[in-house]
Write an enzyme that holds these catalytic residues in place. Structure first.
Site, PDB file in Angstrom:
ATOM      1  N   ASN A   1     -12.419  -1.023  -0.543  1.00 40.35           N
ATOM      2  CA  ASN A   1     -11.702  -1.646   0.573  1.00 40.35           C
ATOM      3  C   ASN A   1     -12.321  -1.185   1.884  1.00 40.35           C
ATOM      4  O   ASN A   1     -12.575   0.013   2.065  1.00 40.35           O
ATOM      5  CB  ASN A   1     -10.225  -1.218   0.528  1.00 40.35           C
ATOM      6  CG  ASN A   1      -9.476  -1.604   1.796  1.00 40.35           C
ATOM      7  OD1 ASN A   1      -9.140  -2.770   1.983  1.00 40.35           O
ATOM      8  ND2 ASN A   1      -9.239  -0.637   2.676  1.00 40.35           N
ATOM      9  N   GLU A   2     -12.556  -2.114   2.770  1.00 43.95           N
ATOM     10  CA  GLU A   2     -13.126  -1.797   4.089  1.00 43.95           C
ATOM     11  C   GLU A   2     -14.215  -0.733   3.940  1.00 43.95           C
ATOM     12  O   GLU A   2     -14.160   0.336   4.568  1.00 43.95           O
ATOM     13  CB  GLU A   2     -12.025  -1.392   5.085  1.00 43.95           C
ATOM     14  CG  GLU A   2     -11.075  -2.542   5.351  1.00 43.95           C
ATOM     15  CD  GLU A   2     -10.145  -2.385   6.549  1.00 43.95           C
ATOM     16  OE1 GLU A   2     -10.075  -1.298   7.145  1.00 43.95           O
ATOM     17  OE2 GLU A   2      -9.473  -3.385   6.886  1.00 43.95           O
TER      18      GLU A   2
ATOM     19  N   GLN B   1       2.142  -6.074   5.540  1.00 45.73           N
ATOM     20  CA  GLN B   1       2.320  -5.698   4.154  1.00 45.73           C
ATOM     21  C   GLN B   1       3.728  -6.104   3.722  1.00 45.73           C
ATOM     22  O   GLN B   1       4.506  -6.536   4.543  1.00 45.73           O
ATOM     23  CB  GLN B   1       2.080  -4.215   3.965  1.00 45.73           C
ATOM     24  CG  GLN B   1       0.683  -3.780   4.323  1.00 45.73           C
ATOM     25  CD  GLN B   1       0.346  -2.383   3.791  1.00 45.73           C
ATOM     26  OE1 GLN B   1       1.116  -1.763   3.062  1.00 45.73           O
ATOM     27  NE2 GLN B   1      -0.821  -1.888   4.180  1.00 45.73           N
TER      28      GLN B   1
ATOM     29  N   GLU C   1       0.841  -1.208   0.000  1.00 40.30           N
ATOM     30  CA  GLU C   1       0.000   0.000   0.000  1.00 40.30           C
ATOM     31  C   GLU C   1       0.869   1.249   0.000  1.00 40.30           C
ATOM     32  O   GLU C   1       2.021   1.223   0.472  1.00 40.30           O
ATOM     33  CB  GLU C   1      -0.884  -0.029   1.267  1.00 40.30           C
ATOM     34  CG  GLU C   1      -1.794   1.187   1.404  1.00 40.30           C
ATOM     35  CD  GLU C   1      -2.862   1.025   2.489  1.00 40.30           C
ATOM     36  OE1 GLU C   1      -2.807   0.049   3.253  1.00 40.30           O
ATOM     37  OE2 GLU C   1      -3.749   1.902   2.549  1.00 40.30           O
TER      38      GLU C   1
ATOM     39  N   GLU D   1      -6.278  -9.149   3.807  1.00 39.30           N
ATOM     40  CA  GLU D   1      -5.367  -8.453   4.744  1.00 39.30           C
ATOM     41  C   GLU D   1      -5.299  -9.278   6.014  1.00 39.30           C
ATOM     42  O   GLU D   1      -6.329  -9.553   6.639  1.00 39.30           O
ATOM     43  CB  GLU D   1      -5.870  -7.036   5.071  1.00 39.30           C
ATOM     44  CG  GLU D   1      -5.672  -6.052   3.947  1.00 39.30           C
ATOM     45  CD  GLU D   1      -6.025  -4.619   4.319  1.00 39.30           C
ATOM     46  OE1 GLU D   1      -5.884  -4.236   5.498  1.00 39.30           O
ATOM     47  OE2 GLU D   1      -6.445  -3.879   3.405  1.00 39.30           O
TER      48      GLU D   1
ATOM     49  N   TYR E   1      -6.550  -8.809  11.625  1.00 37.72           N
ATOM     50  CA  TYR E   1      -5.198  -8.599  12.151  1.00 37.72           C
ATOM     51  C   TYR E   1      -5.103  -9.186  13.562  1.00 37.72           C
ATOM     52  O   TYR E   1      -6.095  -9.192  14.306  1.00 37.72           O
ATOM     53  CB  TYR E   1      -4.882  -7.094  12.210  1.00 37.72           C
ATOM     54  CG  TYR E   1      -4.661  -6.502  10.835  1.00 37.72           C
ATOM     55  CD1 TYR E   1      -3.415  -6.577  10.224  1.00 37.72           C
ATOM     56  CD2 TYR E   1      -5.700  -5.881  10.135  1.00 37.72           C
ATOM     57  CE1 TYR E   1      -3.197  -6.035   8.963  1.00 37.72           C
ATOM     58  CE2 TYR E   1      -5.490  -5.343   8.868  1.00 37.72           C
ATOM     59  CZ  TYR E   1      -4.240  -5.429   8.288  1.00 37.72           C
ATOM     60  OH  TYR E   1      -4.027  -4.897   7.038  1.00 37.72           O
TER      61      TYR E   1
HETATM   62  O1  AHR Z   1      -2.906  -2.464   6.280  1.00 40.99           O
HETATM   63  C1  AHR Z   1      -3.170  -1.251   6.915  1.00 40.99           C
HETATM   64  C2  AHR Z   1      -4.635  -0.876   6.851  1.00 40.99           C
HETATM   65  O2  AHR Z   1      -5.384  -1.802   7.568  1.00 40.99           O
HETATM   66  C3  AHR Z   1      -5.265  -0.881   5.500  1.00 40.99           C
HETATM   67  O3  AHR Z   1      -5.041   0.282   4.795  1.00 40.99           O
HETATM   68  C4  AHR Z   1      -6.722  -1.045   5.804  1.00 40.99           C
HETATM   69  O4  AHR Z   1      -7.421  -1.715   4.796  1.00 40.99           O
HETATM   70  C5  AHR Z   1      -6.710  -1.800   7.112  1.00 40.99           C
HETATM   71  O5  AHR Z   1      -7.512  -1.206   8.060  1.00 40.99           O
END
Ligand code: AHR
Length: 511
Positions: A194-195, A367, A46, A318, A263
């Site tokens: 995205n999101e 990432q 990103e 992600e 995450y």
């Molecule tokens: O990876 C960092 C961020 O995490 C991304 O931009 C977003 O999609 C997520 O919240």
């Protein structure tokens, strides 16, 4: 050898005679098991901190750092060794602020933009669509373009697809040629926002489902035979209602995959440090990392309810560990170090994806460079491979291999969490691979694997671990954590016994 050490060794040998395996694993040899899509081993880059600018991309005019079209050669070489199957770009949250037309054509004419989500930095748009797609070609990775829905238009997305993939005469294909690229690229994967429940527009699930249908209607592969994968912006963690709403309201002829983000964060307001964490923080991180299995299982159950034939895939586009950024790094937005804890996260999460290969067809580690659970870190002209890089390298044997479903008949616990995680596969040459992770920070465990139905000739193994959970690779000591040969296993009468040390990851190869 002193007498104490000898006694310890004898004790160890005694146990290793098979008297007390604490964990027992059965490997099924089913013919109808799915293939583990190589795309589970995908990456994500990103425009964020030093991921693209100052990380991957140093500019074509850079005379100090050797590069190809501005991308660092050392990074290209390291990524090639990983056989990365796909790369998602340009975001993340950045994607819903990005207008791709700003990043093509002569560099001197490109407008600047302010990266509002990530540090408010001004970017000159020098890394754009051509740079990204050429890089993917160089790496042999399939591009995954994440399109702007939050602040873009349907026309903008339709134009991007025409620009990149149309072979005939058309306004966008002609513009591409003017900009120096005659033939279209192969771009199959397209994210529709995205999101969108958050940074991508703060939409409700119902509103997004409608918007999605509108966008997807105007997305086509122009009959070029590559097909098109339209990926709906998906849920976060356990937001099952989001997945259910999409599955209920979007016709399957408009949607090839639904995304999921997760995450390993135990508290979004206090994520804790990337290196100097204590055992309590480690435990909480692992608890969250292991939740991936429950999330994936439950999202898949919803998908199965609406789509029993499995037309729509689940893409976990992600995932990874996310800690407090290292404060001393310049423009270190989301820059974090990477330790044995990250090895534990990557190993267990990838085992989960492998084991759910029937529906999980893609995943993207967040990432790739200098951001979150990166495989590569840079400091000006220096570059290092993180412990997570080595996990991706060790696990690449599973790419496109056939899953061998495993059952952990007996497992043991570390503060209530299962200590051993496993997945196994058979590659196209008939080789078997078993990846094992022991998340216990204090004890080794003896694992018994029933291989009686397999013919094992020359077993070998490698291990990734280090003395302390907090160990990492630094620019001064770049090889502190790296894979080594592992020999603490034996096979007798079809039963394999492995003593897997504390906080370590092992890949066994049975040929
Ligand atoms: O990876 C960092 C961020 O995490 C991304 O931009 C977003 O999609 C997520 O919240």
């Amino acid at each position: 050898m002193n007498s104490k050490l000898l006694l310890l060794l004898c004790l160890k040998l005694l146990i290793f005679q098979g008297i007390s395996a604490q964990v027992k694993i059965k490997i099924e040899k089913t013919e109808d098991a799915p293939q583990i899509s190589k795309h589970i081993y995908g990456h994500f880059a990103e425009h964020l901190g030093r991921c693209i600018y100052e990380g991957l991309y140093v500019g074509e005019d850079n005379k100090i750092i050797p590069n190809t079209e501005g991308v660092r050669n050392d990074i290209i070489a390291a990524l090639k060794e990983l056989d990365i199957p796909n790369l998602r770009w340009p975001g993340g949250c950045f994607a819903d602020t990005y207008h791709w037309k700003d990043g093509v054509g002569p560099q001197s004419k490109r407008p600047t933009i302010v990266n509002r989500w990530w540090g408010g930095t001004t970017e000159d748009n020098s890394f754009g669509t051509h740079n990204f797609l050429n890089l993917c070609e160089l790496l042999g990775a399939e591009p995954y373009l994440s399109a702007n829905v939050g602040s873009g238009t349907v026309q903008e997305l339709a134009d991007w697809i025409q620009y990149t993939t149309h072979d005939g005469i058309s306004p966008m294909a002609d513009w591409r040629r003017e900009n120096g690229r005659e033939k279209p690229w192969k771009v199959k994967y397209w994210g529709v926002g995205n999101e969108t429940w958050g940074c991508g527009g703060n939409m409700t699930a119902e509103y997004y489902a409608n918007i999605y249908r509108q966008y997807a209607t105007f997305m086509t592969d122009w009959g070029n035979g590559d097909g098109i994968y339209r990926i709906a912006s998906g849920a976060s963690e356990d937001d099952y209602n989001w997945t259910e709403t999409l599955m209920k309201n979007v016709p399957f002829n408009l949607m090839e995959a639904v995304a999921l983000h997760d995450y390993a964060v135990f508290d979004w307001n206090a994520k804790g440090p990337s290196i100097n964490f204590d055992e309590e923080i480690y435990f909480k991180t692992m608890k969250q990392a292991l939740n991936m299995d429950e999330y994936v299982t439950k999202h898949i159950a919803i998908m199965d309810k609406y789509d029993p034939e499995g037309k729509v895939d689940l893409f976990v586009d992600e995932w990874g560990g996310w800690y407090d950024a290292e404060p001393e790094v310049k423009n270190g937005v989301l820059y974090q170090q990477n330790t044995i804890r990250d090895v534990m996260i990557a190993g267990t999460v990838l085992n989960t994806f492998n084991n759910h290969a029937r529906r999980v067809k893609m995943a993207n580690l967040a990432q790739m460079v200098n951001v979150l659970q990166a495989v590569i870190l840079t400091d000006e002209e220096k570059m290092i491979k993180t412990p997570t890089y080595h996990v991706m390298h060790m696990y690449k044997v599973h790419q496109d291999a056939k899953l061998l479903p495993t059952t952990i008949v007996e497992n043991t616990k570390y503060r209530g969490l299962p200590v051993i995680s496993v997945s196994a596969s058979k590659d196209k040459n008939g080789g078997y691979h078993i990846s094992l992770v022991n998340i216990d920070p204090e004890k080794s465990h003896i694992v018994e694997i029933d291989l009686s139905r397999f013919q094992v000739k020359k077993p070998s193994a490698s291990i990734l671990t280090s003395e302390k959970l907090q160990d990492y690779n630094s620019f001064e000591n770049p090889e502190k954590v790296k894979p080594k040969e592992f020999k603490d296993f034996k096979i007798k009468s079809g039963i394999m016994l492995v003593e897997i040390p504390k906080h370590s990851l092992i890949v066994l190869e049975l040929n």
